[in-house]
Design a protein around this motif. Structure first.
Motif, PDB file in Angstrom:
ATOM      1  N   ASP A 117      39.032  67.286  52.131  1.00 31.28           N
ATOM      2  CA  ASP A 117      38.012  66.768  52.253  1.00 31.28           C
ATOM      3  C   ASP A 117      37.523  66.403  53.728  1.00 31.28           C
ATOM      4  O   ASP A 117      37.072  66.674  54.123  1.00 31.28           O
ATOM      5  N   ASP A 155      36.603  69.109  55.544  1.00 26.14           N
ATOM      6  CA  ASP A 155      35.700  69.552  55.560  1.00 26.14           C
ATOM      7  C   ASP A 155      34.664  69.132  56.373  1.00 26.14           C
ATOM      8  O   ASP A 155      34.003  69.383  56.413  1.00 26.14           O
ATOM      9  N   GLN A 156      35.076  67.915  56.160  1.00 24.75           N
ATOM     10  CA  GLN A 156      33.843  66.534  56.733  1.00 24.75           C
ATOM     11  C   GLN A 156      33.751  66.432  58.023  1.00 24.75           C
ATOM     12  O   GLN A 156      32.676  66.719  59.158  1.00 24.75           O
ATOM     13  N   THR A 157      34.671  67.300  59.171  1.00 19.12           N
ATOM     14  CA  THR A 157      35.217  67.841  60.531  1.00 19.12           C
ATOM     15  C   THR A 157      34.245  68.397  60.623  1.00 19.12           C
ATOM     16  O   THR A 157      33.939  69.166  61.527  1.00 19.12           O
ATOM     17  N   GLU A 188      30.373  68.076  60.205  1.00 20.66           N
ATOM     18  CA  GLU A 188      30.010  67.464  61.715  1.00 20.66           C
ATOM     19  C   GLU A 188      30.080  68.170  62.759  1.00 20.66           C
ATOM     20  O   GLU A 188      29.454  67.868  64.087  1.00 20.66           O
TER      21      GLU A 188
END
Length: 126
Positions: A53, A56-58, A61
């Protein structure tokens, strides 16, 4: 097994996880010959799965004009491995993680995969 081979095997196992939505332990059980002999491989699979998670956020962004849902599973898995190495492994220089990811993209992706992976990872470094 050298680290490049471990990354290739991790890509296969993590791709299987992504496509079949199975637990990491189940996917690793299907590759016992590789895993029992290689701690680096086990660490990659467990590390990427455990931090998916945040990784994936990285990715989200640092995408330009893309959404994570549009990224092919092969490229997404390669990015996850590289970002895990860049973010959670002190023993892997960022440029090594990027170079290895681009090589994996050339081997397992399409003609544009290497350039795409390099672009996303370069955005993360800046």
């Amino acid at each position: 097994m050298n680290r490049h081979a471990a990354r290739e095997k991790a890509l296969q196992i993590l791709f299987q996880l992504d496509m079949n939505d199975i637990p990491p332990e189940q996917a690793m059980e299907e590759h016992p010959e590789s895993l029992e002999a290689d701690d680096y491989l086990k660490g990659l699979v467990k590390g990427v799965a455990g931090h998916k998670d945040a990784i994936d956020q990285t990715i989200v962004e640092h995408l330009e004009k893309w959404s994570i849902d549009r990224i092919a599973s092969v490229e997404k898995t390669i990015l996850r491995i590289a970002i895990y190495e860049m973010s959670y492994r002190d023993d892997i220089p960022e440029n090594v993680a990027i170079n290895e990811a681009v090589e994996l993209a050339h081997s397992f992706g399409d003609a544009k995969s290497g350039r795409f992976v390099n672009g996303v990872l370069s955005n993360i470094m800046t």
